[in-house]
Design a protein around this motif. Structure first.
Motif, PDB file in Angstrom:
ATOM      1  N   ARG A   1       0.489 -11.292 -18.007  1.00  0.00           N
ATOM      2  CA  ARG A   1       0.162 -11.193 -16.580  1.00  0.00           C
ATOM      3  C   ARG A   1      -1.353 -11.122 -16.427  1.00  0.00           C
ATOM      4  NH1 ARG A   1       3.202  -6.128 -14.300  1.00  0.00           N
ATOM      5  NH2 ARG A   1       1.634  -6.498 -12.661  1.00  0.00           N
ATOM      6  N   PRO A   2      -1.950 -12.015 -15.629  1.00  0.00           N
ATOM      7  CA  PRO A   2      -3.418 -12.032 -15.517  1.00  0.00           C
ATOM      8  C   PRO A   2      -4.027 -10.695 -15.110  1.00  0.00           C
ATOM      9  CG  PRO A   2      -2.505 -14.022 -14.556  1.00  0.00           C
ATOM     10  CD  PRO A   2      -1.329 -13.130 -14.893  1.00  0.00           C
ATOM     11  N   SER A   3      -3.392  -9.980 -14.191  1.00  0.00           N
ATOM     12  CA  SER A   3      -3.963  -8.709 -13.746  1.00  0.00           C
ATOM     13  C   SER A   3      -3.896  -7.648 -14.848  1.00  0.00           C
ATOM     14  CB  SER A   3      -3.256  -8.213 -12.490  1.00  0.00           C
ATOM     15  OG  SER A   3      -1.882  -7.971 -12.744  1.00  0.00           O
TER      16      SER A   3
ATOM     17  N   PRO B   1     -12.056 -10.974 -14.512  1.00  0.00           N
ATOM     18  CA  PRO B   1     -12.154  -9.500 -14.441  1.00  0.00           C
ATOM     19  C   PRO B   1     -11.447  -8.891 -13.242  1.00  0.00           C
ATOM     20  CG  PRO B   1     -14.273 -10.473 -14.996  1.00  0.00           C
ATOM     21  CD  PRO B   1     -13.375 -11.615 -14.627  1.00  0.00           C
ATOM     22  N   ARG B   2     -11.289  -9.651 -12.177  1.00  0.00           N
ATOM     23  CA  ARG B   2     -10.605  -9.161 -10.982  1.00  0.00           C
ATOM     24  C   ARG B   2      -9.627 -10.230 -10.502  1.00  0.00           C
ATOM     25  NH1 ARG B   2     -15.124  -7.121  -6.862  1.00  0.00           N
ATOM     26  NH2 ARG B   2     -13.241  -6.470  -5.769  1.00  0.00           N
ATOM     27  N   PRO B   3      -8.447  -9.798  -9.978  1.00  0.00           N
ATOM     28  CA  PRO B   3      -7.972  -8.412  -9.843  1.00  0.00           C
ATOM     29  C   PRO B   3      -7.466  -7.876 -11.179  1.00  0.00           C
ATOM     30  CG  PRO B   3      -6.290  -9.912  -9.078  1.00  0.00           C
ATOM     31  CD  PRO B   3      -7.476 -10.773  -9.431  1.00  0.00           C
ATOM     32  N   ALA B   4      -7.466  -6.558 -11.326  1.00  0.00           N
ATOM     33  CA  ALA B   4      -7.042  -5.914 -12.570  1.00  0.00           C
ATOM     34  C   ALA B   4      -6.091  -4.761 -12.274  1.00  0.00           C
ATOM     35  CB  ALA B   4      -8.262  -5.399 -13.340  1.00  0.00           C
TER      36      ALA B   4
ATOM     37  N   GLN C   1      -8.744  -6.009 -20.877  1.00  0.00           N
ATOM     38  CA  GLN C   1     -10.094  -6.416 -21.290  1.00  0.00           C
ATOM     39  C   GLN C   1     -11.155  -5.451 -20.769  1.00  0.00           C
ATOM     40  OE1 GLN C   1      -8.982 -11.209 -20.941  1.00  0.00           O
ATOM     41  NE2 GLN C   1     -10.546 -10.309 -19.654  1.00  0.00           N
ATOM     42  N   ASN C   2     -11.065  -5.119 -19.492  1.00  0.00           N
ATOM     43  CA  ASN C   2     -12.086  -4.261 -18.888  1.00  0.00           C
ATOM     44  C   ASN C   2     -12.055  -2.849 -19.459  1.00  0.00           C
ATOM     45  OD1 ASN C   2     -12.616  -6.501 -17.333  1.00  0.00           O
ATOM     46  ND2 ASN C   2     -11.612  -5.734 -15.484  1.00  0.00           N
TER      47      ASN C   2
ATOM     48  N   VAL D   1      -1.964  -0.151 -16.694  1.00  0.00           N
ATOM     49  CA  VAL D   1      -2.369   0.086 -18.083  1.00  0.00           C
ATOM     50  C   VAL D   1      -2.618   1.570 -18.324  1.00  0.00           C
ATOM     51  CG1 VAL D   1      -4.138  -0.394 -19.819  1.00  0.00           C
ATOM     52  CG2 VAL D   1      -3.325  -2.222 -18.315  1.00  0.00           C
ATOM     53  N   ALA D   2      -3.301   2.216 -17.382  1.00  0.00           N
ATOM     54  CA  ALA D   2      -3.642   3.629 -17.565  1.00  0.00           C
ATOM     55  C   ALA D   2      -2.405   4.509 -17.586  1.00  0.00           C
ATOM     56  CB  ALA D   2      -4.592   4.091 -16.467  1.00  0.00           C
ATOM     57  N   ARG D   3      -1.375   4.144 -16.789  1.00  0.00           N
ATOM     58  CA  ARG D   3      -0.172   4.968 -16.708  1.00  0.00           C
ATOM     59  C   ARG D   3       0.471   5.141 -18.083  1.00  0.00           C
ATOM     60  NH1 ARG D   3       2.952   1.929 -13.391  1.00  0.00           N
ATOM     61  NH2 ARG D   3       1.685   2.621 -11.624  1.00  0.00           N
ATOM     62  N   TYR D   4       0.424   4.094 -18.889  1.00  0.00           N
ATOM     63  CA  TYR D   4       0.969   4.204 -20.250  1.00  0.00           C
ATOM     64  C   TYR D   4      -0.134   4.536 -21.264  1.00  0.00           C
ATOM     65  CZ  TYR D   4       3.024   3.094 -24.730  1.00  0.00           C
ATOM     66  OH  TYR D   4       3.453   3.169 -26.023  1.00  0.00           O
ATOM     67  N   GLY D   5      -1.259   3.845 -21.146  1.00  0.00           N
ATOM     68  CA  GLY D   5      -2.272   3.927 -22.191  1.00  0.00           C
ATOM     69  C   GLY D   5      -2.908   5.287 -22.360  1.00  0.00           C
TER      70      GLY D   5
END
Length: 416
Positions: free
Chosen positions: A77-79, A198-201, A85-86, A206-210
């Motif tokens: 998924r691009p987002s 870089p956007r949209p991201a 990446q970011n 990602v943060a919820r799991y990472g």
């Protein structure tokens, strides 16, 4: 029949490739540590152990936050791709800056070494995440080429250097990682070789799991770094150097365990639709087999201490410390399988809580041992530090298997 045979062959090939990939990674890490042990002396080795240990703690953040998220989340998924990446660049830059400023501020190294150390940390974190992307794509043979490149560059730096000190060590590490990054990008499979805008991201996805996974991976290295700092404070750099020498001697076993754990995490993520009860039984069998192999390997390593330890560590290492580190490695081998399965199946918060508890318990045991050491001046208490860490690790594994992965337990928010 032919389909089953082909599947069996493919499975064995994948496993062999995974083991080979972990072997080359182990060799790369071992090379740096052996060169340090043979060239720095006990005080220098104590400094190296602390700095390298902090780097490993830093590596756990992008490894879990980005690397494991790539295996569990939909990285096509691009987002999501953009967020991965970011986050990688941000985390790597922040960790590298902290390592540089921390090493320089406390005065353990001069400014030149601190700069090279910070650069090496940044490159180390990026390269590790690219390895995990190849791992998530199950391209293990390509990982071996990446690792071999890193080893070759480091060896060239060592050969061309008239003497090896901390600056050369971290410069060799940085050079190897830089070239390995280029090779890893070139070897990416076609479907993975693209960069998202870089956007949209989807930062929150990602943060919820990472965030939970990265903190979980950081806890154990952090407890080891704390142990080194406690030993340095209580018994000095030389004592920490002796402890580090014994750890480096047993490092091949630990690196193998860590590597196999990374492979098992990818396989658990791939099979996460399998019924949990059935998967737990499978993991129980894996723990028994892995524990047995590590126990036999540990016996061989312990028996070979008088002959082999001077070749690897540059000196005769303590048998007590060696056995202590081997017991700790056995604890990691038998508990990380449950931690990885729990993290994949949505128990990442509970896993972090257990890991924090058992690591905190280990640090308390080490503090208690060093307090008694200062009262009695018995070197045996310094040598017992790895045993103290192992006790906490075993307790954490028992809690994960008995209470977190129990039948009918409800996971937290599963990754999507």
């Amino acid at each position: 029949m032919s389909g089953r045979f082909a599947a069996a062959v493919a499975g064995r090939t994948s496993t062999a490739a995974a083991i080979a990939a972990q072997g080359t990674q182990a060799s790369a890490g071992l090379l740096i540590q052996v060169v340090a042990a043979r060239n720095l002396g006990l005080d220098g080795l104590g400094k190296f152990g602390l700095l390298y240990g902090v780097m490993i703690v830093a590596t756990a953040l992008p490894s879990g936050f980005v690397g494991d998220s790539m295996a569990v989340l939909d990285r096509q998924r691009p987002s999501v791709r953009a967020a991965l990446q970011n986050w990688l660049l941000l985390i790597a830059a922040v960790c590298a800056s902290i390592c540089f400023l921390g090493a320089y501020a406390i005065g353990i190294v001069d400014g030149g070494v601190a700069i090279v150390y910070g650069v090496a940390t940044f490159l180390f974190l990026v390269e590790d995440s690219l390895r995990r992307l190849l791992m998530a794509a199950m391209r293990f043979w390509r990982i071996t080429l990446v690792d071999i490149t890193s080893i070759a560059v480091a060896v060239i730096v060592f050969v061309l250097s008239p003497n090896v000190d901390l600056l050369i060590l971290f410069a060799a590490l940085a050079g190897g990682q830089l070239v390995a990054i280029v090779v890893a990008v070139l070897l990416m499979p076609r479907e993975e070789k693209w960069f998202a805008s870089p956007r949209p991201a989807s930062y929150r996805v990602v943060a919820r799991y990472g965030i939970w996974r990265s903190l979980q991976l950081a806890v154990r290295p952090a407890s080891l770094a704390a142990t080194r700092a406690i030993v340095i404070g209580a018994a000095g750099l030389s004592a920490a150097g002796e402890l580090e020498a014994a750890r480096i001697y047993t490092a091949p076993a630990m690196l193998l365990v860590v590597g196999l754990g990374a492979y098992l995490f990818s396989s658990y993520a791939r099979d996460k639709q399998r019924p949990l009860k059935e998967e737990i039984r499978s993991v129980d069998r894996q723990v028994v087999v892995l524990g047995g192999w590590i126990a036999m390997l540990s016996i061989c390593i312990a028996v070979a201490v008088p002959q082999v330890s001077p070749l690897i560590a540059g000196q005769q290492v303590s048998m007590t410390m060696t056995i202590g580190w081997l017991v700790y490695i056995l604890s990691v081998a038998t508990t990380s399988c449950y931690a990885n399965l729990a993290a994949v199946r949505g128990f990442e918060r509970a896993t972090l809580a257990v890991r924090s508890f058992d690591s905190g318990l280990s640090v308390i045991f080490v503090i208690a041992a060093m307090w008694v050491y200062q009262k009695t001046d018995s070197d045996l208490l310094v040598e017992a530090a790895p045993f103290a860490i192992a006790v906490g690790s075993f307790i954490g594994g028992f809690i994960l298997r008995r209470y977190v992965l129990r039948p009918g337990s409800a996971p937290s928010d599963a990754p999507s």
